[in-house]
Design a protein around this motif. Structure first.
Motif, PDB file in Angstrom:
ATOM      1  N   THR A 249       0.860  -1.177   0.000  1.00  0.00           N
ATOM      2  CA  THR A 249       0.000   0.000   0.000  1.00  0.00           C
ATOM      3  C   THR A 249       0.903   1.235   0.000  1.00  0.00           C
ATOM      4  OG1 THR A 249      -1.685   1.246   1.202  1.00  0.00           O
ATOM      5  CG2 THR A 249      -0.202  -0.109   2.522  1.00  0.00           C
ATOM      6  N   PRO A 250       0.586   2.261  -0.797  1.00  0.00           N
ATOM      7  CA  PRO A 250       1.467   3.447  -0.849  1.00  0.00           C
ATOM      8  C   PRO A 250       1.465   4.257   0.433  1.00  0.00           C
ATOM      9  CG  PRO A 250      -0.535   3.794  -2.145  1.00  0.00           C
ATOM     10  CD  PRO A 250      -0.545   2.360  -1.723  1.00  0.00           C
ATOM     11  N   SER A 251       0.441   4.085   1.271  1.00  0.00           N
ATOM     12  CA  SER A 251       0.366   4.813   2.542  1.00  0.00           C
ATOM     13  C   SER A 251      -0.414   3.963   3.533  1.00  0.00           C
ATOM     14  CB  SER A 251      -0.307   6.177   2.346  1.00  0.00           C
ATOM     15  OG  SER A 251      -1.602   6.006   1.805  1.00  0.00           O
ATOM     16  N   PRO A 252      -0.208   4.181   4.826  1.00  0.00           N
ATOM     17  CA  PRO A 252      -0.939   3.391   5.835  1.00  0.00           C
ATOM     18  C   PRO A 252      -2.450   3.508   5.632  1.00  0.00           C
ATOM     19  CG  PRO A 252       0.829   4.635   6.857  1.00  0.00           C
ATOM     20  CD  PRO A 252       0.738   5.126   5.441  1.00  0.00           C
ATOM     21  N   LEU A 253      -3.150   2.423   5.931  1.00  0.00           N
ATOM     22  CA  LEU A 253      -4.595   2.390   5.749  1.00  0.00           C
ATOM     23  C   LEU A 253      -5.320   2.747   7.044  1.00  0.00           C
ATOM     24  CD1 LEU A 253      -4.758  -0.945   3.719  1.00  0.00           C
ATOM     25  CD2 LEU A 253      -4.955   1.378   2.807  1.00  0.00           C
ATOM     26  N   HIS A 254      -6.448   3.419   6.901  1.00  0.00           N
ATOM     27  CA  HIS A 254      -7.288   3.736   8.058  1.00  0.00           C
ATOM     28  C   HIS A 254      -8.242   2.563   8.272  1.00  0.00           C
ATOM     29  CE1 HIS A 254      -9.619   5.846  10.978  1.00  0.00           C
ATOM     30  NE2 HIS A 254     -10.702   5.916  10.217  1.00  0.00           N
ATOM     31  N   ILE A 255      -8.120   1.898   9.407  1.00  0.00           N
ATOM     32  CA  ILE A 255      -8.875   0.668   9.656  1.00  0.00           C
ATOM     33  C   ILE A 255     -10.252   1.024  10.227  1.00  0.00           C
ATOM     34  CG2 ILE A 255      -8.873  -1.565  10.814  1.00  0.00           C
ATOM     35  CD1 ILE A 255      -6.650  -1.160   8.709  1.00  0.00           C
ATOM     36  N   ASP A 256     -11.246   1.050   9.315  1.00  0.00           N
ATOM     37  CA  ASP A 256     -12.613   1.371   9.719  1.00  0.00           C
ATOM     38  C   ASP A 256     -13.638   0.395   9.145  1.00  0.00           C
ATOM     39  OD1 ASP A 256     -12.576   2.043   7.058  1.00  0.00           O
ATOM     40  OD2 ASP A 256     -12.959   4.180   7.358  1.00  0.00           O
ATOM     41  N   GLY A 257     -13.156  -0.634   8.431  1.00  0.00           N
ATOM     42  CA  GLY A 257     -14.060  -1.630   7.885  1.00  0.00           C
ATOM     43  C   GLY A 257     -14.743  -1.232   6.588  1.00  0.00           C
ATOM     44  N   ARG A 258     -14.356  -0.102   5.998  1.00  0.00           N
ATOM     45  CA  ARG A 258     -15.108   0.390   4.839  1.00  0.00           C
ATOM     46  C   ARG A 258     -14.428   0.120   3.495  1.00  0.00           C
ATOM     47  NH1 ARG A 258     -19.273   2.901   6.972  1.00  0.00           N
ATOM     48  NH2 ARG A 258     -19.066   3.837   9.038  1.00  0.00           N
ATOM     49  N   LEU A 259     -13.131  -0.095   3.462  1.00  0.00           N
ATOM     50  CA  LEU A 259     -12.391  -0.449   2.237  1.00  0.00           C
ATOM     51  C   LEU A 259     -12.572   0.571   1.119  1.00  0.00           C
ATOM     52  CD1 LEU A 259     -13.171  -4.298   2.040  1.00  0.00           C
ATOM     53  CD2 LEU A 259     -11.607  -3.070   3.544  1.00  0.00           C
ATOM     54  N   ASP A 260     -12.665   1.856   1.478  1.00  0.00           N
ATOM     55  CA  ASP A 260     -12.884   2.867   0.442  1.00  0.00           C
ATOM     56  C   ASP A 260     -11.605   3.540  -0.042  1.00  0.00           C
ATOM     57  OD1 ASP A 260     -12.448   4.127   2.845  1.00  0.00           O
ATOM     58  OD2 ASP A 260     -14.326   5.243   2.875  1.00  0.00           O
TER      59      ASP A 260
ATOM     60  N   ARG B  13     -27.202  -6.726   2.777  1.00  0.00           N
ATOM     61  CA  ARG B  13     -26.273  -7.082   1.691  1.00  0.00           C
ATOM     62  C   ARG B  13     -25.099  -7.897   2.206  1.00  0.00           C
ATOM     63  NH1 ARG B  13     -23.871  -2.454  -0.564  1.00  0.00           N
ATOM     64  NH2 ARG B  13     -24.701  -1.162   1.101  1.00  0.00           N
ATOM     65  N   GLY B  14     -24.658  -7.623   3.441  1.00  0.00           N
ATOM     66  CA  GLY B  14     -23.540  -8.387   3.985  1.00  0.00           C
ATOM     67  C   GLY B  14     -22.760  -7.584   5.001  1.00  0.00           C
ATOM     68  N   TRP B  15     -21.521  -8.030   5.235  1.00  0.00           N
ATOM     69  CA  TRP B  15     -20.659  -7.301   6.163  1.00  0.00           C
ATOM     70  C   TRP B  15     -19.216  -7.372   5.691  1.00  0.00           C
ATOM     71  CZ3 TRP B  15     -17.350  -9.795  10.026  1.00  0.00           C
ATOM     72  CH2 TRP B  15     -17.450 -11.197  10.056  1.00  0.00           C
ATOM     73  N   THR B  16     -18.432  -6.411   6.160  1.00  0.00           N
ATOM     74  CA  THR B  16     -17.058  -6.224   5.702  1.00  0.00           C
ATOM     75  C   THR B  16     -16.128  -6.192   6.904  1.00  0.00           C
ATOM     76  OG1 THR B  16     -17.868  -4.915   3.836  1.00  0.00           O
ATOM     77  CG2 THR B  16     -15.540  -4.726   4.340  1.00  0.00           C
ATOM     78  N   LEU B  17     -14.972  -6.799   6.721  1.00  0.00           N
ATOM     79  CA  LEU B  17     -13.937  -6.845   7.767  1.00  0.00           C
ATOM     80  C   LEU B  17     -12.653  -6.224   7.234  1.00  0.00           C
ATOM     81  CD1 LEU B  17     -12.516  -8.047  10.381  1.00  0.00           C
ATOM     82  CD2 LEU B  17     -12.121 -10.085   9.000  1.00  0.00           C
ATOM     83  N   GLU B  18     -11.989  -5.450   8.076  1.00  0.00           N
ATOM     84  CA  GLU B  18     -10.674  -4.877   7.743  1.00  0.00           C
ATOM     85  C   GLU B  18      -9.757  -5.092   8.935  1.00  0.00           C
ATOM     86  OE1 GLU B  18      -8.949  -0.732   5.755  1.00  0.00           O
ATOM     87  OE2 GLU B  18     -10.769  -0.686   6.973  1.00  0.00           O
ATOM     88  N   MET B  19      -8.533  -5.506   8.657  1.00  0.00           N
ATOM     89  CA  MET B  19      -7.617  -5.891   9.729  1.00  0.00           C
ATOM     90  C   MET B  19      -6.195  -5.454   9.387  1.00  0.00           C
ATOM     91  SD  MET B  19      -6.931  -9.849  10.970  1.00  0.00           S
ATOM     92  CE  MET B  19      -8.675 -10.150  11.183  1.00  0.00           C
ATOM     93  N   ALA B  20      -5.471  -4.971  10.386  1.00  0.00           N
ATOM     94  CA  ALA B  20      -4.055  -4.660  10.239  1.00  0.00           C
ATOM     95  C   ALA B  20      -3.293  -5.429  11.315  1.00  0.00           C
ATOM     96  CB  ALA B  20      -3.802  -3.164  10.378  1.00  0.00           C
TER      97      ALA B  20
END
Length: 378
Positions: free
Chosen positions: A55-66, A201-208
Motif C-alpha cells: 500500500t502506498p500509505s498506511p490504511l485507516h482501519i474502519d471496515g469500509r475499504l474505500d 447485503r452483507g458485512w465487511t472486515l478490515e484488519m491490520a
C-alpha cells in the motif's frame, strides 16, 4: 424361498451387519494397498497463490475499504467448501484481499450475507460459535508456531497462537490468552445487524496485523520476496428466528444445532482448518497496488513436498490401525510411479523409532527436506 426368509428372519439383521463389517474391512484393506498419492489426492491438490502488493500509505482501519489501495488490490474469490471435491458450493459469495507495508500485513474480507447477525461480545470467547471470518498465519511455513484471528460482525476478536496443530501426537501449547499486540480490526455492516425484519447485503472486515506480532525474535517477516502461508475460513451457521424474532441456529430433531458450514480459500480436503500445509502461499511484492505485479514464484520443491505430505497422512492412518509407525516406504504404499515424480537425483527415505519418524527427501548436495510425526516440515 418364502419359508426360508420367514424361518431366518431374525438372522437377516445379523447377516447384514456381518456383510457391512466385511465390506468395510475389505474397503480399508483396498485403501491401504493404494499409493498414498491416490489415497489422499484431495489433500494434495496445489495450494492457492496470491501476490500481495504494497500500500502506498498506511490504511485507516474502519471496515469500509474505500481507500484507493483497497480498490486496486487483487481479489481472492476462490472460497469453497473446506472438504473440496463434490461438496456443495458456498451459498453466499466471499471476497478477500491483502496489502502490506513495513509495519503491517493488511487483510480485508467482503461477505455477502442477507441476514447479518452475531451474539458474542467478549474478547476471546469462541467466536466461531457465531458466523465469523478467520485468518491463519504461519510466517515461516514450517507448519508450527502459527497464529489465528477470528472476528464476528460485532467486531469481537478471538486470537490465539499455537505451537503446532491439534492433530500432532503431542498436545500443542495453545495460548488462548495471547492478544495480538497492536492488532487493528474493524467491521461494517451493509444493512442492519441482528434485525430479522429486513434483508441485508452483507458485512465487511478490515484488519491490520503488526509486523512485530508475527516476527520470531528480530526476523524481518514483512519483506519483499518473502512467502507466507495464510489461510482464510468463513464459518456460516444455518439459522431461523425464535418467537421474539431473534436469530437462532437451526436445530436437528434432537435439538442440536445443525453443523456449521466452513468456506475456505481453497479446500484442505478435511473438515479441519489446522492444516498449515494446505493454506495459501502469499508472496510479498515490492510493487505498489495499482501497478503491474511480478509473477508468482512457485515453490521449487513442490514435488518433494507433495510426496512428503502424502507420507505424513499415510503415517497418521497407519498409526491409528497398528499403534506404531511404518518403518518402510513400501509399508506406506509408495510406488515406483510416485518416486518418478521427484526431480532427478532426489530420493525419499524413512527413519522410524517406536513413537517418532522422519520422512525426508535427500538432494545430491546432501541437503534434506524433512517432515516428522509432529507435522513440521523443515
Amino acid at each position: 424361498m418364502w419359508r426360508f426368509f420367514r424361518k431366518n428372519a431374525q438372522s437377516i439383521p445379523i447377516m447384514k451387519h456381518l456383510l457391512t463389517g466385511l465390506c468395510a474391512l475389505l474397503g480399508t484393506a483396498a485403501m491401504a494397498q493404494q499409493s498414498p498419492t491416490v489415497r489422499y489426492a484431495n489433500r494434495l491438490t496445489p495450494v492457492q497463490q496470491y501476490v500481495c502488493q504494497r500500500t502506498p500509505s498506511p490504511l485507516h482501519i474502519d471496515g469500509r475499504l474505500d481507500e484507493a489501495a483497497w480498490q486496486q488490490a487483487a481479489d481472492i474469490t476462490h472460497f469453497v467448501d473446506i472438504s473440496g471435491g463434490n461438496h456443495p458450493a458456498p451459498r453466499y459469495h466471499t471476497t478477500a484481499k491483502m496489502l502490506w507495508d513495513d509495519d503491517y500485513l493488511y487483510v480485508a474480507a467482503v461477505m455477502e450475507e442477507p441476514h447479518v447477525w452475531a451474539t458474542l461480545t467478549k474478547r476471546d470467547t469462541i467466536v466461531y460459535h457465531d458466523n465469523d471470518f478467520e485468518v491463519f498465519i504461519d510466517p515461516d511455513g514450517d507448519g508450527h508456531n502459527y497464529f489465528e484471528v477470528e472476528v464476528n460482525a460485532l467486531n469481537t476478536v478471538f486470537d490465539l497462537s499455537l505451537t503446532h496443530p491439534y492433530r500432532a501426537p503431542q498436545r500443542p501449547f495453545v495460548q488462548f490468552q495471547w492478544n495480538c499486540p497492536g492488532l487493528l480490526v474493524a467491521t461494517s455492516v451493509q444493512g442492519t445487524l441482528n434485525d430479522a425484519s429486513d434483508t441485508d447485503r452483507g458485512w465487511t472486515l478490515e484488519m491490520a496485523i503488526p509486523r512485530q506480532a508475527l516476527a520470531s525474535e528480530f526476523e524481518r517477516v514483512l519483506e519483499a520476496g518473502k512467502q507466507l502461508r495464510i489461510g482464510f475460513s468463513r464459518v456460516e451457521w444455518q439459522h431461523t428466528t425464535d418467537a421474539a424474532g431473534r436469530y437462532v441456529k437451526k436445530k436437528d430433531r434432537n435439538g442440536r444445532p445443525l453443523r456449521e458450514d466452513n468456506w475456505t480459500w481453497g479446500a484442505t480436503g478435511l473438515v479441519a482448518m489446522h492444516m498449515p500445509e494446505r493454506w495459501g502461499c502469499v508472496q510479498l511484492s515490492p510493487t505498489t497496488a495499482g501497478t503491474t505485479p511480478e509473477a508468482f514464484v512457485p515453490m521449487a520443491d513442490a514435488a518433494e513436498r507433495r510426496l512428503l505430505w502424502a507420507g505424513f497422512y499415510a503415517q497418521e492412518d497407519f498409526f491409528k490401525r497398528h499403534r506404531r509407525y511404518a518403518t518402510t516406504l513400501k509399508e506406506l504404499g509408495f510406488s515406483e510411479a510416485d518416486f518418478k515424480t521427484l526431480p532427478k537425483g532426489v530420493r525419499l527415505h524413512l527413519e522410524t523409532t517406536s513413537r517418532t519418524y522422519q520422512l525426508f527427501a535427500t538432494y545430491a548436495n546432501g541437503k534434506r527436506l524433512t517432515v516428522n510425526e509432529m507435522g513440521r516440515i523443515f
